[in-house]
Write an enzyme that holds these catalytic residues in place. Structure first.
Site, PDB file in Angstrom:
ATOM      1  CG  ASP A  24      -6.352   0.789 -10.238  1.00  0.00           C
ATOM      2  OD1 ASP A  24      -6.425   1.478  -9.209  1.00  0.00           O
ATOM      3  OD2 ASP A  24      -5.748   1.148 -11.272  1.00  0.00           O
ATOM      4  CD  GLU A 118      -8.880   3.177  -6.640  1.00  0.00           C
ATOM      5  OE1 GLU A 118      -8.070   3.875  -6.010  1.00  0.00           O
ATOM      6  OE2 GLU A 118      -8.751   2.867  -7.838  1.00  0.00           O
ATOM      7  CB  CYS A 170       6.146  -4.689  -4.708  1.00  0.00           C
ATOM      8  SG  CYS A 170       6.482  -6.302  -5.460  1.00  0.00           S
ATOM      9  CB  CYS A 197      10.928  -9.067  -4.980  1.00  0.00           C
ATOM     10  SG  CYS A 197       9.480  -8.322  -5.787  1.00  0.00           S
ATOM     11  CG  ASP A 204      -3.524   1.257 -14.275  1.00  0.00           C
ATOM     12  OD1 ASP A 204      -3.165   2.032 -13.372  1.00  0.00           O
ATOM     13  OD2 ASP A 204      -3.688   1.614 -15.458  1.00  0.00           O
TER      14      ASP A 204
END
Length: 220
Positions: A24, A118, A170, A197, A204
């Site tokens: 990331d 990404e 998540c 959850c 990150d």
């Protein structure tokens, strides 16, 4: 231009590691991996920004003085001397950044069979004036280009994935912040707890895990 070809690889292919990693890219750190490791952002331009601004102001004054005295800039020794100093500072930032990007990209590719990152939309990101300098300083697009050609060079796999919801989702249960009456995470939210959850996430690191998952799905 010149093109080279060979029946044998130009470099020795490293052995398979059996490792996969997602990365990331962010402005807080240069990158965070799906393993939880971070690489600090060296911020080369910011370090030298003060010296560069001062040198450019001197250059501007010398240009104005030469113009007032009706001297062409190409024959103004003081102007040319200062112009070379400004160019040297720009080159210094460029070379340091490029060396850093080469070291990080080579380490990632050599040590992992598969790397996922990404897709960048840097044009849109640069419209955010608060982050424009930080985004321009890190050289993300150059970095992704290095990963792409080094993956081919070292016989590895590299993919970019759609970044949609990689930050907001998540990794444990797939719940997306901003849905079911929840608010989206902002840049200030560095850690958060999933309301479904109750898993605790470092922003990150969670995004990097989602990027790896998307990369594996895309690879399949």
């Amino acid at each position: 231009s010149m093109q080279l070809a060979s029946d044998t690889p130009f470099v020795n292919w490293p052995q398979n590691t059996g490792k996969q990693i997602g990365i990331d890219l962010n402005t807080e750190n240069f990158l965070t991996t799906s393993n939880g490791d971070t690489v600090a952002n060296p911020r080369y331009y910011r370090i030298i920004k003060g010296r560069l601004a001062k040198a450019q102001r001197i250059l501007s004054r010398r240009a104005r003085r030469a113009k007032q005295e009706h001297r062409p800039l190409r024959t103004s020794k003081n102007y040319q001397k200062q112009r070379l100093l400004v160019a040297k500072l720009h080159a210094q930032v460029f070379e340091r950044r490029r060396d850093f990007l080469h070291n990080v990209s080579t380490t990632l590719i050599k040590n992992h069979d598969f790397v996922a990152a990404e897709e960048l939309r840097s044009k849109n990101m640069l419209k955010n004036h608060a982050l424009a300098m930080s985004i321009a300083d890190v050289g993300w697009r150059t970095f992704l280009g290095m990963l792409a050609y080094k993956a081919e060079l070292y016989h590895r796999q590299f993919l970019t994935v759609d970044p949609k919801n990689t930050t907001q989702a998540c990794h444990e249960c797939g719940f997306v912040m901003g849905t079911a009456g929840t608010e989206k995470l902002t840049l200030a939210d560095r850690e958060w707890i999933c309301p479904k959850c109750h898993a605790h996430h470092v922003r990150d690191h969670n995004a990097a895990q989602n990027i790896l998952t998307k990369g594996i799905i895309k690879l399949a």
